[in-house]
Scaffold this motif. Structure first.
Motif, PDB file in Angstrom:
ATOM      1  N   GLU A 113       0.397  14.328  16.882  1.00 38.44           N
ATOM      2  CA  GLU A 113      -0.716  14.209  17.366  1.00 38.44           C
ATOM      3  C   GLU A 113      -0.781  14.251  19.053  1.00 38.44           C
ATOM      4  O   GLU A 113      -1.534  13.399  19.855  1.00 38.44           O
ATOM      5  CB  GLU A 113      -1.769  13.227  17.048  1.00 38.44           C
ATOM      6  N   PRO A 162      -6.755  14.982   7.828  1.00 38.38           N
ATOM      7  CA  PRO A 162      -7.796  14.234   8.401  1.00 38.38           C
ATOM      8  C   PRO A 162      -7.353  12.688   8.736  1.00 38.38           C
ATOM      9  O   PRO A 162      -6.121  12.430   8.340  1.00 38.38           O
ATOM     10  CB  PRO A 162      -8.788  14.217   7.358  1.00 38.38           C
ATOM     11  N   ASN A 163      -7.866  11.926   9.472  1.00 39.06           N
ATOM     12  CA  ASN A 163      -7.479  10.918   9.601  1.00 39.06           C
ATOM     13  C   ASN A 163      -7.240   9.653   8.378  1.00 39.06           C
ATOM     14  O   ASN A 163      -8.225  10.227   7.204  1.00 39.06           O
ATOM     15  CB  ASN A 163      -8.623   9.744  10.245  1.00 39.06           C
ATOM     16  N   GLY A 164      -6.011   9.169   8.337  1.00 37.15           N
ATOM     17  CA  GLY A 164      -5.713   8.524   7.225  1.00 37.15           C
ATOM     18  C   GLY A 164      -5.104   9.317   6.035  1.00 37.15           C
ATOM     19  O   GLY A 164      -4.769   8.507   4.976  1.00 37.15           O
ATOM     20  N   ALA A 165      -4.784  10.368   6.386  1.00 35.66           N
ATOM     21  CA  ALA A 165      -4.178  11.427   5.171  1.00 35.66           C
ATOM     22  C   ALA A 165      -2.704  10.924   4.930  1.00 35.66           C
ATOM     23  O   ALA A 165      -2.170  11.145   3.978  1.00 35.66           O
ATOM     24  CB  ALA A 165      -4.209  12.741   5.673  1.00 35.66           C
ATOM     25  N   GLY A 166      -2.181  10.293   6.121  1.00 35.55           N
ATOM     26  CA  GLY A 166      -0.885   9.907   5.713  1.00 35.55           C
ATOM     27  C   GLY A 166       0.172  10.573   6.699  1.00 35.55           C
ATOM     28  O   GLY A 166       1.373  10.810   6.470  1.00 35.55           O
ATOM     29  N   LYS A 167      -0.291  11.176   7.572  1.00 32.12           N
ATOM     30  CA  LYS A 167       0.864  12.103   8.779  1.00 32.12           C
ATOM     31  C   LYS A 167       1.697  11.385   9.299  1.00 32.12           C
ATOM     32  O   LYS A 167       3.085  11.544   9.243  1.00 32.12           O
ATOM     33  CB  LYS A 167      -0.206  13.026   9.718  1.00 32.12           C
ATOM     34  N   ILE A 204       0.849  -1.065  -0.078  1.00 33.65           N
ATOM     35  CA  ILE A 204       0.059  -0.109   0.152  1.00 33.65           C
ATOM     36  C   ILE A 204       0.853   1.206   0.089  1.00 33.65           C
ATOM     37  O   ILE A 204       1.747   1.393   0.765  1.00 33.65           O
ATOM     38  CB  ILE A 204      -0.779  -0.014   1.244  1.00 33.65           C
ATOM     39  N   ALA A 206       0.969   4.686   1.132  1.00 32.60           N
ATOM     40  CA  ALA A 206       0.350   5.887   2.028  1.00 32.60           C
ATOM     41  C   ALA A 206       0.465   7.342   1.490  1.00 32.60           C
ATOM     42  O   ALA A 206      -0.458   7.985   1.905  1.00 32.60           O
ATOM     43  CB  ALA A 206       0.540   5.686   3.387  1.00 32.60           C
ATOM     44  N   GLN A 242      -4.227  17.298  14.450  1.00 36.85           N
ATOM     45  CA  GLN A 242      -5.691  17.598  14.002  1.00 36.85           C
ATOM     46  C   GLN A 242      -6.409  18.754  14.428  1.00 36.85           C
ATOM     47  O   GLN A 242      -7.305  19.298  13.851  1.00 36.85           O
ATOM     48  CB  GLN A 242      -6.469  16.297  14.242  1.00 36.85           C
ATOM     49  N   GLU A 302       2.506   8.919  17.992  1.00 32.99           N
ATOM     50  CA  GLU A 302       1.332   8.554  17.965  1.00 32.99           C
ATOM     51  C   GLU A 302       0.903   7.496  19.230  1.00 32.99           C
ATOM     52  O   GLU A 302       1.605   6.616  19.185  1.00 32.99           O
ATOM     53  CB  GLU A 302       0.690   8.077  16.832  1.00 32.99           C
ATOM     54  N   SER A 304       2.215   8.120   8.626  1.00 32.04           N
ATOM     55  CA  SER A 304       3.279   7.473   7.686  1.00 32.04           C
ATOM     56  C   SER A 304       4.299   8.410   7.343  1.00 32.04           C
ATOM     57  O   SER A 304       5.510   7.878   7.257  1.00 32.04           O
ATOM     58  CB  SER A 304       2.399   7.024   6.384  1.00 32.04           C
TER      59      SER A 304
HETATM   60  N1  ATP Z   1       0.933  -0.628   9.235  1.00 29.44           N
HETATM   61  C1  ATP Z   1       0.136  -0.245   8.113  1.00 29.44           C
HETATM   62  N2  ATP Z   1      -0.231  -1.194   7.113  1.00 29.44           N
HETATM   63  C2  ATP Z   1      -0.973  -1.047   6.249  1.00 29.44           C
HETATM   64  N3  ATP Z   1      -1.516   0.156   5.972  1.00 29.44           N
HETATM   65  C3  ATP Z   1      -1.349   1.242   6.740  1.00 29.44           C
HETATM   66  C4  ATP Z   1      -0.332   1.211   8.059  1.00 29.44           C
HETATM   67  N4  ATP Z   1      -0.139   2.290   8.643  1.00 29.44           N
HETATM   68  C5  ATP Z   1      -1.027   3.231   8.050  1.00 29.44           C
HETATM   69  N5  ATP Z   1      -1.575   2.592   6.884  1.00 29.44           N
HETATM   70  C6  ATP Z   1      -2.378   3.181   6.023  1.00 29.44           C
HETATM   71  O1  ATP Z   1      -1.753   4.287   5.501  1.00 29.44           O
HETATM   72  C7  ATP Z   1      -2.670   5.247   5.186  1.00 29.44           C
HETATM   73  C8  ATP Z   1      -2.409   6.485   6.100  1.00 29.44           C
HETATM   74  O2  ATP Z   1      -2.151   6.202   7.434  1.00 29.44           O
HETATM   75  P1  ATP Z   1      -1.458   7.119   8.474  1.00 29.44           P
HETATM   76  O3  ATP Z   1      -1.465   6.555   9.922  1.00 29.44           O
HETATM   77  O4  ATP Z   1      -0.271   7.888   7.948  1.00 29.44           O
HETATM   78  O5  ATP Z   1      -2.689   8.301   8.532  1.00 29.44           O
HETATM   79  P2  ATP Z   1      -2.746   9.520   9.758  1.00 29.44           P
HETATM   80  O6  ATP Z   1      -2.789  10.703   8.755  1.00 29.44           O
HETATM   81  O7  ATP Z   1      -1.498   9.504  10.424  1.00 29.44           O
HETATM   82  O8  ATP Z   1      -4.060   9.196  10.219  1.00 29.44           O
HETATM   83  P3  ATP Z   1      -4.568   9.465  11.681  1.00 29.44           P
HETATM   84  O9  ATP Z   1      -4.996  10.850  11.839  1.00 29.44           O
HETATM   85  O10 ATP Z   1      -5.690   8.583  11.731  1.00 29.44           O
HETATM   86  O11 ATP Z   1      -3.405   9.228  12.762  1.00 29.44           O
HETATM   87  C9  ATP Z   1      -4.150   4.863   5.891  1.00 29.44           C
HETATM   88  O12 ATP Z   1      -5.014   4.455   4.712  1.00 29.44           O
HETATM   89  C10 ATP Z   1      -3.738   3.548   6.786  1.00 29.44           C
HETATM   90  O13 ATP Z   1      -4.741   2.463   6.491  1.00 29.44           O
END
Ligand code: ATP
Ligand code: MG
Lengths: 347, 298, 235
Positions: C159, C35-40, C14, C16, C191, C82, C42
């Motif tokens: 966060e 937002p949630n899942g934006a990739g921050k 995947i 991200a 956020q 986090e 990552s």
């Molecule tokens: N270990 C992992 N394995 C597979 N997919 C992942 C993994 N970690 C994150 N993802 C995917 O990567 C994308 C980005 O996730 P990430 O954790 O970076 O988001 P985020 O911006 O930190 O969100 P949040 O605000 O919820 O913490 C999401 O779609 C998530 O499902």
């Protein structure tokens, strides 16, 4: 009457099993055409191992849990079949002190085998009821407990099992042709199990237990089914063993045999039946070569030294190398039909 | 009274040996999720190194003890480097099977380079004497074994609490990645865990050699099998659990030997393993299952 | 101090984060919102080395690619991750010692730990308690102190206000402000847009793995214009 319908994966499974069956028959054919008499023993032992490894694949491969109990179940079946089928006159000599009139009756080979399968299966079910509740390491330790307990009993009740001495006088009932049939049947059954609904659910649970549970997979039930099914394969192997050799003892049904068969499964790749078959054949052939070296043969006029332990070294080396470089074994998740069909599609 | 003291000492010394070995297994498992099947061969290596250094180097038992412990530590660290590092982070089955391959290799190396027959190494036998304490006669070896194990556990506890590496080991059992995010080298932490497990195996090896007086390829197999059982009883990966499990197992073995009729002595092993199976069914995660908040390991 | 170019982050197969650029100058605080899942998270994982990534990451001019997690930490990257991830089975003090584990100056480290105890008396009172028994806000303070004890060149905060009561959130942001005033370089993932913008010099908005807006913090006002983007309505 409606025939049970097979889905496409299961039809592929039939094809793959047929191909593997051909491989097995080709090996037997090669032996009858070019083999020498002393190789019959090796081939028979290889095929008994093949039954065990295919049975191991049914549980270990689909559930991805290491179990070491198979030698115990094989031993139980071998002793049951042997004790039942040996003529009473012979048992008066070989088991003079046996309790419960064990040395005063005899059964037909078929009845003996059926009883052996029944007893092994029931024990498989009883242990499975506990086993299937455990998690990874717990299951492995539980299987070791089964192995140790059964072995201790074999050694302790010398009046029934003769311990490390030979229980002799078992009639020779099976030979290579019958065993070949059993092996081919086992391959079909294992592959069909892999592609069955239960097999599919089991593999899903192995990859992601929480996810599988969430999708409604009854992990306990599918594990139990696979566990009992695999003990039946071990029972068949035990019977084939006892019905050919004429004598059995407790020693082969312990850790060394466990290590050997697990190595076979790992080399081929425990996730596929083809892996189980190829791993067994490869290691059997390789070990024969190494054993020949071990005895200190004369090569090109030079007498090599005797190297006791070489075969074990090779076996361990294979396991470590496979785990490091090919953690999913030679075949990985692929079956023989995947290889064949891909080639055809590609070409 | 005499009998009671003797049997309690028996149980304690059995338990001490299992606890030493089980601790070594648990410390590796806690940070790597590796079920180290090859731990028994580390002990056997110690035995052979005693046989070799004892004939080539010196007869001084104190120096030889240091040699045995160092040899066990070295071989444990080397095994990690050459065999287990490649499967770090792999699933449980892969690690378990690798360890089990390593164990087969080592056993056969001993066979190939040594001999299938026992190799005599009697330098530590002198530890085993009969002491007469007033009306009670006891084995000195059992007293040493219990005392050394208690001392080793205390030392380990201090090490884990006082040193940075010790803290890192405890932290890594919970969240290895966070330990690395603090700048600690993963390889050092893992090597530290293996060195400790080798150290404990070395201590156990000294006592095993004092009892056996000879080294053999399979000599580590049975003790380690029992130590596994101890780990399972206490909860795999929990250090207090390993100690508790070791001593419980020692008590159970002695109790079974006492309670079982003489004729059924061969079944003691079977009864102990049956007890273990029951404990597993009753408590799948052991009596003291480890705190594990994050499942993902390095 | 930290320059990121065309960064793509992968979790297994995947992807991200799909090629973002980002720059944090020395002494600056940059907010990464989304937002949630934006990739921050990552993105931060790519910086610390915990996730597989392509593109360039430079710290003080030095390319970090190919370096292990621990080596990046030793070069000056520290994170309060986090979920805080304090070592629950270690005491508060031990957690801080782990934070400073790479330092050679043991005396100075001990003194610094004491000064943190004075700064956060709640931590000082509980110094010998397992960190797992702290409240969420206390754990966050511990995680921040732990990261700073490594004397990093840049502090990554993921966060820090997550799941905390408004009063505690205010407290945390005051700490961030103080750190910034002391000259700490910070990359802040949040956020809580309003609070993050208030303490930051510049802002990047991440959505579905790409940067959708960026600019000086002043251009974002109080962050109310980001409501839609951050709740993912148009995401
Ligand atoms: N270990 C992992 N394995 C597979 N997919 C992942 C993994 N970690 C994150 N993802 C995917 O990567 C994308 C980005 O996730 P990430 O954790 O970076 O988001 P985020 O911006 O930190 O969100 P949040 O605000 O919820 O913490 C999401 O779609 C998530 O499902
Ligand atoms: Mg996140």
């Amino acid at each position: 009457m409606s025939r049970p319908r097979l889905n496409s994966a299961q039809r592929r499974g039939l094809l793959g099993s047929a191909l593997l069956g051909l491989v097995v028959i080709a090996v037997v054919g090669a032996y009858y055409l070019w083999g020498e008499a002393w190789q019959a023993r090796i081939l028979y032992a290889t095929f008994v191992n093949l039954l065990v490894v295919v049975g191991l694949q049914v549980f270990m491969g689909n559930a991805n849990i290491t179990s070491f109990a198979h030698a115990a179940f094989m031993g139980i079946a071998a002793y049951t079949a042997a004790i039942c089928v040996t003529p009473a006159a012979m048992k008066a000599v070989s088991l003079p002190d046996a309790p419960w009139g064990l040395n005063a009756f005899e059964l037909s080979p078929l009845a003996s085998a059926a009883l052996a399968v029944l007893i092994t299966g029931v024990l498989g079910l009883l242990t499975g009821l506990f086993m299937a509740r455990l998690n990874g390491v717990g299951m492995t330790i539980f299987s070791i407990a089964i192995l140790v307990i059964v072995h201790s009993i074999f050694l302790h009740r010398t009046d029934i099992f003769k311990g490390n001495q030979a229980l002799f006088g078992i009639p020779k009932i099976l030979d290579l042709p019958q065993l070949t049939l059993m092996v081919v049947a086992a391959i079909f059954l294992a592959r069909l199990f892999r592609e069955s609904r239960t097999g599919l659910m089991l593999r899903a649970a192995a990859d992601d237990e929480v996810g599988a549970r969430a999708m409604g997979v009854d992990v306990f039930r599918v594990r139990l089914v696979a566990w009992v099914a695999s003990t039946l394969f071990f029972a068949a192997a035990g019977i084939a063993y006892a019905f050919h050799l004429g004598t059995i003892s407790a020693r082969p049904f312990y850790f060394n045999f466990v290590f050997l068969t697990v190595a076979m499964l790992i080399l081929g790749g425990l996730r596929s039946v083809s892996g189980a078959v190829f791993g067994t054949l490869l290691i059997s052939i390789g070990l024969e070569a190494v054993r020949w070296l071990e005895t200190g043969p004369v090569l090109a006029g030079v007498k090599l030294p005797e190297l006791l332990g070489l075969s074990g070294l090779a076996l361990g080396g294979v396991i470590v190398a496979v785990m490091a470089f090919l953690p999913n074994g030679l075949m990985g998740n692929r079956e023989i039909d995947d290889l064949v069909l891909r080639r055809r599609n590609g070409g | 009274m005499d009998y009671l003291i003797q049997q309690s000492l028996n149980a304690l010394s059995f338990g001490a040996e299992y606890a030493l070995i089980a601790l070594g297994l648990a410390i590796v498992f806690s940070i790597m999720r590796l079920v180290n099947f090859a731990h028994g061969e580390v002990i056997a290596f110690g035995g052979y190194s005693l046989a070799v250094t004892g004939t080539l180097l010196t007869g001084n038992p104190w120096i030889l003890m240091a040699c045995v412990v160092l040899a066990c530590m070295a071989v444990a660290v080397v095994l990690e480097r050459v065999a287990f590092r490649t499967v770090r982070g792999a699933d449980l089955t892969t690690g378990l099977l690798t360890a089990f391959g390593v164990s087969i290799i080592l056993q056969n190396l001993f066979l190939l380079l040594g001999s299938p027959r026992p190799v005599a190494a009697t330098q530590f036998i002198f530890l085993d004497r009969t002491l007469t304490l007033g009306p009670v006669r006891v084995s000195s070896l059992q007293i040493y074994e219990t005392a050394v194990t208690v001392a080793a556990i205390v030392a380990l506890l201090l090490f884990l609490r006082r040193t940075t590496l010790g803290m890192a080991l405890r932290a890594a059992a919970l969240d290895f990645e966070m330990v690395r995010l603090c700048g600690l080298r993963a390889n050092r932490v893992v090597a530290g865990a293996f060195a400790i497990s080798g150290f404990l195996a070395g201590l156990a090896c000294i006592f095993i050699m004092a009892r056996r007086g000879s080294a053999q390829p399979h000599m580590g197999f049975d003790p380690v099998l029992s130590a596994f059982v101890a780990c399972v009883i206490g909860g795999f990966g929990s250090l207090p659990g390993a100690v508790l499990g070791g001593f419980l197992l020692g008590i159970a073995e002695v109790a079974v030997l006492i309670l079982l009729p003489q004729s059924a002595g061969g079944l003691a092993h079977a009864v102990v393993f049956a007890l273990v199976a029951l404990i597993l069914v009753w408590r799948p995660d052991g009596i003291l299952s480890p705190a594990r908040e994050k499942g993902d390991k390095l | 101090m930290l320059e990121i170019g065309r960064l793509r982050v992968f979790h297994g197969v995947i992807e991200a984060v799909h090629g973002i650029d980002l720059c944090v100058r020395e002494g600056e605080c940059v907010a990464l919102l989304g937002p949630n899942g934006a990739g921050k998270t990552s993105t931060l994982s790519a910086i610390t080395g915990a996730a597989r990534a392509t593109g360039t990451i430079r710290l003080a001019g030095r390319d970090l690619s190919g370096l292990a997690i621990e080596d990046r930490c030793r070069l000056g990257i520290a994170i309060a991750p986090e979920g805080r991830r304090v070592f629950a089975n270690l005491t508060v003090r031990e957690n801080l010692v782990m934070g400073g584990a790479i330092r050679r100056d043991r005396r100075a480290l001990a003194a610094e730990i004491d000064s943190w105890f004075q700064r956060f008396p709640v931590l000082g009172e509980r110094r010998d308690q397992p960190a797992g028994t702290l409240s969420g806000g206390e754990q966050q303070m511990l995680a921040i102190a732990r990261a700073l004890l490594a004397r990093p060149r840049i502090l990554l905060l993921d966060e820090p206000s997550l799941g905390l009561a408004p009063q505690i959130v205010g407290r945390i942001f005051r700490i961030i402000e103080e750190l910034k005033a002391q000259g700490t370089t910070i990359l802040l993932v949040e956020q809580n847009a309003a609070a993050a913008i208030a303490v930051s010099d510049s802002v990047h908005v991440l959505s579905n793995g790409v940067v959708t807006r960026q600019g000086p913090a002043a251009a974002f006002g109080d962050g109310s214009g980001l409501m839609d983007e951050l709740t993912g309505v148009h995401g």
